[in-house]
Design a protein around this motif. Sequence first.
Motif, PDB file in Angstrom:
ATOM      1  N   GLN A   9      37.953  41.512  50.813  1.00 44.31           N
ATOM      2  CA  GLN A   9      37.193  41.399  49.573  1.00 44.31           C
ATOM      3  C   GLN A   9      36.029  40.446  49.789  1.00 44.31           C
ATOM      4  O   GLN A   9      36.100  39.559  50.630  1.00 44.31           O
ATOM      5  N   PRO A  10      34.967  40.603  49.008  1.00 42.51           N
ATOM      6  CA  PRO A  10      33.868  39.637  49.099  1.00 42.51           C
ATOM      7  C   PRO A  10      34.343  38.237  48.728  1.00 42.51           C
ATOM      8  O   PRO A  10      35.344  38.068  48.031  1.00 42.51           O
ATOM      9  N   ILE A  11      33.610  37.231  49.182  1.00 39.51           N
ATOM     10  CA  ILE A  11      33.982  35.840  48.924  1.00 39.51           C
ATOM     11  C   ILE A  11      34.040  35.565  47.426  1.00 39.51           C
ATOM     12  O   ILE A  11      34.929  34.863  46.949  1.00 39.51           O
ATOM     13  N   SER A  60      34.904  37.577  45.019  1.00 41.01           N
ATOM     14  CA  SER A  60      36.167  38.109  44.501  1.00 41.01           C
ATOM     15  C   SER A  60      37.332  37.205  44.869  1.00 41.01           C
ATOM     16  O   SER A  60      38.254  37.008  44.078  1.00 41.01           O
ATOM     17  N   GLN A  61      37.300  36.667  46.071  1.00 40.45           N
ATOM     18  CA  GLN A  61      38.364  35.765  46.493  1.00 40.45           C
ATOM     19  C   GLN A  61      38.356  34.485  45.649  1.00 40.45           C
ATOM     20  O   GLN A  61      39.415  33.978  45.264  1.00 40.45           O
ATOM     21  N   MET A  62      37.166  33.981  45.339  1.00 41.23           N
ATOM     22  CA  MET A  62      37.059  32.773  44.521  1.00 41.23           C
ATOM     23  C   MET A  62      37.560  33.029  43.106  1.00 41.23           C
ATOM     24  O   MET A  62      38.313  32.223  42.545  1.00 41.23           O
ATOM     25  N   ILE A  63      37.168  34.145  42.530  1.00 43.31           N
ATOM     26  CA  ILE A  63      37.595  34.487  41.177  1.00 43.31           C
ATOM     27  C   ILE A  63      39.100  34.734  41.145  1.00 43.31           C
ATOM     28  O   ILE A  63      39.771  34.440  40.163  1.00 43.31           O
ATOM     29  N   GLY A  64      39.649  35.240  42.244  1.00 41.12           N
ATOM     30  CA  GLY A  64      41.087  35.460  42.331  1.00 41.12           C
ATOM     31  C   GLY A  64      41.896  34.179  42.251  1.00 41.12           C
ATOM     32  O   GLY A  64      43.074  34.204  41.899  1.00 41.12           O
ATOM     33  N   LEU A  65      41.275  33.057  42.570  1.00 45.29           N
ATOM     34  CA  LEU A  65      41.960  31.767  42.485  1.00 45.29           C
ATOM     35  C   LEU A  65      42.047  31.238  41.053  1.00 45.29           C
ATOM     36  O   LEU A  65      42.819  30.334  40.769  1.00 45.29           O
ATOM     37  N   ILE A 120      32.979  32.710  35.192  1.00 43.53           N
ATOM     38  CA  ILE A 120      32.743  33.617  36.322  1.00 43.53           C
ATOM     39  C   ILE A 120      31.276  34.014  36.429  1.00 43.53           C
ATOM     40  O   ILE A 120      30.780  34.252  37.528  1.00 43.53           O
ATOM     41  N   THR A 121      30.566  34.030  35.305  1.00 47.24           N
ATOM     42  CA  THR A 121      29.124  34.301  35.354  1.00 47.24           C
ATOM     43  C   THR A 121      28.397  33.179  36.093  1.00 47.24           C
ATOM     44  O   THR A 121      27.543  33.424  36.947  1.00 47.24           O
ATOM     45  N   MET A 122      28.748  31.935  35.785  1.00 48.15           N
ATOM     46  CA  MET A 122      28.110  30.797  36.448  1.00 48.15           C
ATOM     47  C   MET A 122      28.507  30.709  37.918  1.00 48.15           C
ATOM     48  O   MET A 122      27.669  30.388  38.767  1.00 48.15           O
ATOM     49  N   VAL A 123      29.755  31.021  38.245  1.00 50.79           N
ATOM     50  CA  VAL A 123      30.189  31.027  39.651  1.00 50.79           C
ATOM     51  C   VAL A 123      29.424  32.109  40.411  1.00 50.79           C
ATOM     52  O   VAL A 123      28.974  31.881  41.541  1.00 50.79           O
ATOM     53  N   TYR A 124      29.234  33.271  39.778  1.00 50.19           N
ATOM     54  CA  TYR A 124      28.442  34.326  40.411  1.00 50.19           C
ATOM     55  C   TYR A 124      27.014  33.842  40.662  1.00 50.19           C
ATOM     56  O   TYR A 124      26.455  34.062  41.739  1.00 50.19           O
ATOM     57  N   CYS A 168      35.773  42.081  39.762  1.00 49.60           N
ATOM     58  CA  CYS A 168      35.592  40.627  39.709  1.00 49.60           C
ATOM     59  C   CYS A 168      35.847  40.088  38.307  1.00 49.60           C
ATOM     60  O   CYS A 168      35.453  38.970  37.999  1.00 49.60           O
ATOM     61  N   LYS A 169      36.457  40.883  37.454  1.00 49.37           N
ATOM     62  CA  LYS A 169      36.891  40.488  36.110  1.00 49.37           C
ATOM     63  C   LYS A 169      35.742  40.334  35.113  1.00 49.37           C
ATOM     64  O   LYS A 169      35.888  39.661  34.103  1.00 49.37           O
ATOM     65  N   PHE A 170      34.601  40.946  35.389  1.00 48.81           N
ATOM     66  CA  PHE A 170      33.518  40.971  34.409  1.00 48.81           C
ATOM     67  C   PHE A 170      33.846  42.039  33.373  1.00 48.81           C
ATOM     68  O   PHE A 170      34.069  43.191  33.711  1.00 48.81           O
ATOM     69  N   ASP A 171      33.882  41.656  32.101  1.00 49.54           N
ATOM     70  CA  ASP A 171      34.130  42.626  31.039  1.00 49.54           C
ATOM     71  C   ASP A 171      32.862  43.408  30.703  1.00 49.54           C
ATOM     72  O   ASP A 171      32.914  44.578  30.369  1.00 49.54           O
ATOM     73  N   TYR A 172      31.747  42.739  30.775  1.00 52.57           N
ATOM     74  CA  TYR A 172      30.466  43.355  30.464  1.00 52.57           C
ATOM     75  C   TYR A 172      29.362  42.507  31.070  1.00 52.57           C
ATOM     76  O   TYR A 172      29.604  41.423  31.579  1.00 52.57           O
ATOM     77  N   SER A 173      28.142  43.009  31.001  1.00 52.87           N
ATOM     78  CA  SER A 173      26.986  42.274  31.523  1.00 52.87           C
ATOM     79  C   SER A 173      26.343  41.500  30.385  1.00 52.87           C
ATOM     80  O   SER A 173      25.744  42.096  29.491  1.00 52.87           O
ATOM     81  N   PRO A 174      26.450  40.186  30.395  1.00 57.21           N
ATOM     82  CA  PRO A 174      25.879  39.399  29.295  1.00 57.21           C
ATOM     83  C   PRO A 174      24.352  39.377  29.353  1.00 57.21           C
ATOM     84  O   PRO A 174      23.752  39.476  30.419  1.00 57.21           O
TER      85      PRO A 174
END
Length: 143
Positions: free
Chosen positions: A10-12, A14-19, A48-52, A78-84
Motif C-alpha cells: 500500500q502507499p505510505i 494508506s499505511q499512515m492512515i491505517g494506524l 486525514i485531509t491534513m495528513v494527505y 484511504c477512508k476519505f468519505d468525500y472531497s471537501p
Amino acid sequence: MGKSANFFGQPIFSQMIGLLTKSKIEERSKEHKSDHYCKRFSTFQHLITMVYGVTSGCNSLRELCGGIVSYGDKIAHCKFDYSPKRSTISDANKRRDYSVFEDLYDDLVKEYLPDLSDSHKQLVIDKKVYAIDSTLQSPFFNP
C-alpha cells in the motif's frame, strides 16, 4: 533473494492512515466537542485531509483539494468519505480547536513509541514542534 514479508503493498499514506483508529478519534472529538455544528467534515476527515496535504507536499488549499479530487475513487481506500471544498477546509482550520489534534498526537506517541527504534524515540520526545500560521492580516479584510 525473496520479497520482504514486511511490505504492505500500500502507499505510505494508506499505511499512515491505517494506524489511526476512527473510534479513538471520535472519542477525542466528543471530549473536545470539535464536531459540534459539523455536518460532514468530521475531525477524522479533517485529520486525514491534513495528513494527505503534508505527505503530498501541498502548499495551498487549492493544491490540497485538487490533489484529492484528482484521485477520484482511487483514494476511497484511504477512508476519505468525500472531497471537501476549500471553504470547508478553511472554515474547519479556523473553527476547530487545535487541542483535539494535540491530544490525538499524544495518544499516537503513547501507543506507538515502544515500536520505534531507539534513535527515533529521541526525535519524537525531545524536539519541540512548531506550527507556522501563514495567514495574512489585511487592513482591507475584516471578518
